[in-house]
Design a protein around this motif. Structure first.
Motif, PDB file in Angstrom:
ATOM      1  N   GLU A   8     -73.028 -30.537 -35.444  1.00 21.27           N
ATOM      2  CA  GLU A   8     -73.582 -29.497 -35.343  1.00 21.27           C
ATOM      3  C   GLU A   8     -72.561 -28.405 -34.373  1.00 21.27           C
ATOM      4  N   ARG A  19     -72.198 -25.278 -45.494  1.00 25.58           N
ATOM      5  CA  ARG A  19     -72.688 -25.293 -43.737  1.00 25.58           C
ATOM      6  C   ARG A  19     -72.650 -24.070 -43.058  1.00 25.58           C
ATOM      7  N   PHE A  29     -77.362 -19.543 -43.528  1.00 23.99           N
ATOM      8  CA  PHE A  29     -78.574 -19.766 -43.625  1.00 23.99           C
ATOM      9  C   PHE A  29     -79.444 -18.474 -44.119  1.00 23.99           C
ATOM     10  N   SER A  35     -77.967 -26.199 -45.175  1.00 25.06           N
ATOM     11  CA  SER A  35     -77.758 -27.588 -44.923  1.00 25.06           C
ATOM     12  C   SER A  35     -78.314 -28.268 -43.890  1.00 25.06           C
ATOM     13  N   ARG A  36     -79.623 -28.451 -44.116  1.00 22.87           N
ATOM     14  CA  ARG A  36     -80.475 -29.174 -43.095  1.00 22.87           C
ATOM     15  C   ARG A  36     -79.786 -30.478 -42.712  1.00 22.87           C
ATOM     16  N   ASP A  37     -79.145 -31.256 -43.304  1.00 24.46           N
ATOM     17  CA  ASP A  37     -78.453 -32.422 -42.982  1.00 24.46           C
ATOM     18  C   ASP A  37     -77.265 -32.294 -41.902  1.00 24.46           C
ATOM     19  N   TYR A  65     -77.460 -29.612 -39.605  1.00 21.50           N
ATOM     20  CA  TYR A  65     -78.219 -29.076 -38.497  1.00 21.50           C
ATOM     21  C   TYR A  65     -79.346 -29.738 -37.949  1.00 21.50           C
ATOM     22  N   LEU A  86     -82.264 -28.190 -36.419  1.00 21.15           N
ATOM     23  CA  LEU A  86     -82.747 -27.347 -37.039  1.00 21.15           C
ATOM     24  C   LEU A  86     -83.591 -27.533 -38.227  1.00 21.15           C
ATOM     25  N   ARG A  87     -83.883 -28.695 -38.556  1.00 17.42           N
ATOM     26  CA  ARG A  87     -84.459 -29.349 -39.738  1.00 17.42           C
ATOM     27  C   ARG A  87     -85.816 -28.903 -40.134  1.00 17.42           C
ATOM     28  N   GLY A  88     -86.516 -28.404 -38.911  1.00 20.06           N
ATOM     29  CA  GLY A  88     -87.926 -27.879 -38.950  1.00 20.06           C
ATOM     30  C   GLY A  88     -88.070 -26.479 -39.245  1.00 20.06           C
ATOM     31  N   GLU A 120     -88.398 -22.588 -40.519  1.00 19.17           N
ATOM     32  CA  GLU A 120     -88.703 -22.272 -41.751  1.00 19.17           C
ATOM     33  C   GLU A 120     -88.545 -20.851 -41.983  1.00 19.17           C
ATOM     34  N   ILE A 152     -84.204 -19.730 -36.764  1.00 19.91           N
ATOM     35  CA  ILE A 152     -82.926 -19.946 -36.760  1.00 19.91           C
ATOM     36  C   ILE A 152     -82.335 -18.866 -35.544  1.00 19.91           C
TER      37      ILE A 152
END
Length: 190
Positions: free
Chosen positions: A35, A153, A156, A166-168, A170, A173-175, A177, A182
């Protein structure tokens, strides 16, 4: 045709209609990057803005065609870099921007639409960004001031179905919404 400098040779670049793109399926192995590396490698501009235009181009490398897109972003906020809010930037990206065609390295950029708001990590092109293929050379700054190294990547996006990125790539930042989630991260990071 897009005029090219003497640094580009044995090639041409032309605007085309989306339906003229030879889509074909493609896949790429994305270089492993943390990241932190995504935010720091190449000292990218990190901006929030709205997609103003999507142009598709054909790059003819000495008879071998490649397809890309140039996205014009109207910048509203800058978190990193020297881009002035209120200005537009052009960003070169993989083919598929604004397209329904999914490619393994372009699933996020394929969600991009005119008028869509997003936060973008745009790599500024200088003389070191050169694409060589089939005996031809393209100085990338001849066709765009910035680029997305892949279609996964570096953006957002605020879509009708919610936040897409690309949640994987970051983990912190996976959560997230919303774009505002962001933005809070960007403001604390930079």
């Amino acid at each position: 045709m897009i005029p090219l400098s003497d640094s580009s040779s044995n090639m041409s670049v032309a605007y085309i209609d989306e339906e003229d793109i030879d889509v074909g399926m493609s896949s790429a192995n994305l270089a492993e990057m943390s990241e932190d590396e995504l935010f720091s490698k190449w000292e990218p501009a990190v901006v929030r803005g709205v997609v103003q235009q999507i142009d598709h181009i054909e790059l003819d490398f000495n008879g071998q065609a490649e397809y890309q897109s140039i996205v014009t972003i109207g910048v509203t906020d800058t978190y990193q870099g020297v881009v002035e809010p209120g200005s537009d930037i052009n960003v070169l990206t993989v083919r598929g921007a604004g397209s329904e065609v999914l490619q393994s390295e372009a699933s996020v950029v394929s969600e991009l639409r005119l008028g869509m708001e997003g936060i973008f990590i745009a790599v500024p092109y200088d003389d070191t960004f050169v694409w060589k293929q089939n005996g031809a050379t393209l100085q990338l700054s001849d066709i765009s001031d910035y680029g997305f190294p892949d279609g996964e990547r570096y953006m957002f996006l605020n879509t009708d179905e919610g936040l897409v990125f690309s949640r994987d790539a970051y983990p912190s930042l996976r959560g997230a919404e919303t774009l505002d989630d962001i933005e809070v991260f960007m403001m604390t990071k930079f």
